[in-house]
Motif scaffolding. Sequence first.
Motif, PDB file in Angstrom:
ATOM      1  N   TRP A  31      33.103  51.015  48.917  1.00 13.53           N
ATOM      2  CA  TRP A  31      32.787  50.320  47.658  1.00 13.53           C
ATOM      3  C   TRP A  31      31.266  50.368  47.470  1.00 13.53           C
ATOM      4  N   LYS A  32      30.824  51.052  46.424  1.00 15.84           N
ATOM      5  CA  LYS A  32      29.395  51.231  46.172  1.00 15.84           C
ATOM      6  C   LYS A  32      28.825  50.033  45.416  1.00 15.84           C
ATOM      7  N   LEU A  33      27.741  49.453  45.968  1.00 15.95           N
ATOM      8  CA  LEU A  33      27.030  48.359  45.298  1.00 15.95           C
ATOM      9  C   LEU A  33      25.834  48.960  44.561  1.00 15.95           C
ATOM     10  N   HIS A  34      26.055  49.262  43.293  1.00 16.54           N
ATOM     11  CA  HIS A  34      25.036  49.988  42.524  1.00 16.54           C
ATOM     12  C   HIS A  34      23.768  49.167  42.320  1.00 16.54           C
ATOM     13  N   GLN A  35      23.872  47.847  42.359  1.00 13.48           N
ATOM     14  CA  GLN A  35      22.673  47.015  42.186  1.00 13.48           C
ATOM     15  C   GLN A  35      21.672  47.263  43.309  1.00 13.48           C
ATOM     16  N   ILE A  59      19.067  40.258  40.904  1.00  9.13           N
ATOM     17  CA  ILE A  59      19.250  38.882  40.440  1.00  9.13           C
ATOM     18  C   ILE A  59      20.261  38.783  39.307  1.00  9.13           C
ATOM     19  N   VAL A  60      20.266  39.788  38.431  1.00 12.16           N
ATOM     20  CA  VAL A  60      21.106  39.723  37.227  1.00 12.16           C
ATOM     21  C   VAL A  60      22.164  40.828  37.268  1.00 12.16           C
ATOM     22  N   PRO A  61      23.389  40.503  37.679  1.00 11.13           N
ATOM     23  CA  PRO A  61      24.455  41.517  37.696  1.00 11.13           C
ATOM     24  C   PRO A  61      24.790  41.982  36.284  1.00 11.13           C
ATOM     25  N   PHE A 108      33.044  43.220  43.543  1.00 20.00           N
ATOM     26  CA  PHE A 108      31.969  42.843  44.467  1.00 20.00           C
ATOM     27  C   PHE A 108      30.648  43.066  43.740  1.00 20.00           C
ATOM     28  N   TYR A 109      29.733  42.106  43.837  1.00 23.68           N
ATOM     29  CA  TYR A 109      28.419  42.293  43.239  1.00 23.68           C
ATOM     30  C   TYR A 109      27.396  41.423  43.953  1.00 23.68           C
ATOM     31  N   ILE A 110      26.129  41.702  43.645  1.00 23.54           N
ATOM     32  CA  ILE A 110      25.010  40.964  44.231  1.00 23.54           C
ATOM     33  C   ILE A 110      24.479  39.986  43.198  1.00 23.54           C
ATOM     34  N   VAL A 144      28.830  38.548  46.405  1.00 21.41           N
ATOM     35  CA  VAL A 144      29.876  37.769  45.730  1.00 21.41           C
ATOM     36  C   VAL A 144      31.091  38.663  45.521  1.00 21.41           C
ATOM     37  N   CYS A 145      32.265  38.091  45.707  1.00 16.97           N
ATOM     38  CA  CYS A 145      33.501  38.769  45.324  1.00 16.97           C
ATOM     39  C   CYS A 145      34.211  37.888  44.300  1.00 16.97           C
TER      40      CYS A 145
END
Length: 267
Positions: free
Chosen positions: A104-108, A164-166, A195-197, A203-204
């Motif tokens: 799962w890639k976290l692009h942020q 900070i801002v998804p 899933f995001y930052i 956070v999920c």
Amino acid sequence: MDEELSALELEFEWLLNKEVNTILSQLHSLIVECCRRFAVHNMPGLDSLVKTEKLQLNWSSHLDQIKILATLSADNICYADISLRLHKHAIPNQRTIVQNDCQWKLHQIQDASNHLISALNLLTSPPLRYDSNDNKYDFRSAQEVIEMINNVMGCLQRGRNSLIVPKKRTIEELQSSRNMHSLQPPLPNDLAVSFYIQSHKLVCAVYHMLRDHSGQLKFDIFQAETSVGWLSEALVLFTVSLQFCQQLKDKVSVFTQYNDMKCNNKP
């Protein structure tokens, strides 16, 4: 008046030739230190602090529960075990897994890293004159310094904001994303996971689409999160780097109000 102007010109010369270079060197070190927290592949010799870590994300109420074990490595969730208990769902108990062969890639995080590299490139390969023998910039005016600092600040602000801002995405975008396809077995069509930052947290979010008594579509949203230590460190370094930029910009900007200063446009 002439003596005052001469003193200002001498002070500006010192600022331009000495202090600006000192602060930019410190800024460079801060950005490199921030880069150590990310998976930066085009910086040979960088002592990376990236490590793989196991994280637990839990959320529960008296009826619903989310339990997630996730393995995070830089900008990838390389494994996750997601267990859901949603009492309103037709199948209340769900379990799905993110496997190592389809991460799962976290692009942020990837975006933050790219903006950091852009900021560093402005300092190491500047469009302005740079004396590699003395390791110093040859700025000719206050405006040149301000322009460069504005560009560096832009990169740092975009990098910090990406953490900070998804980015907001629709349910349709989430469901069709490549990341959702990494879940095995797939979740039912009325469920979506993201899933995001957000700042220093992983956070999920789980979205359950259902219709109310009048047939209108609505969402139940559940969130589990956990703090990630290296993200906290990275955000502090982003913030301190921006403060260095602002302080330097303020120091140089003071001299732009004196139109008669010859060193405002050094030959």
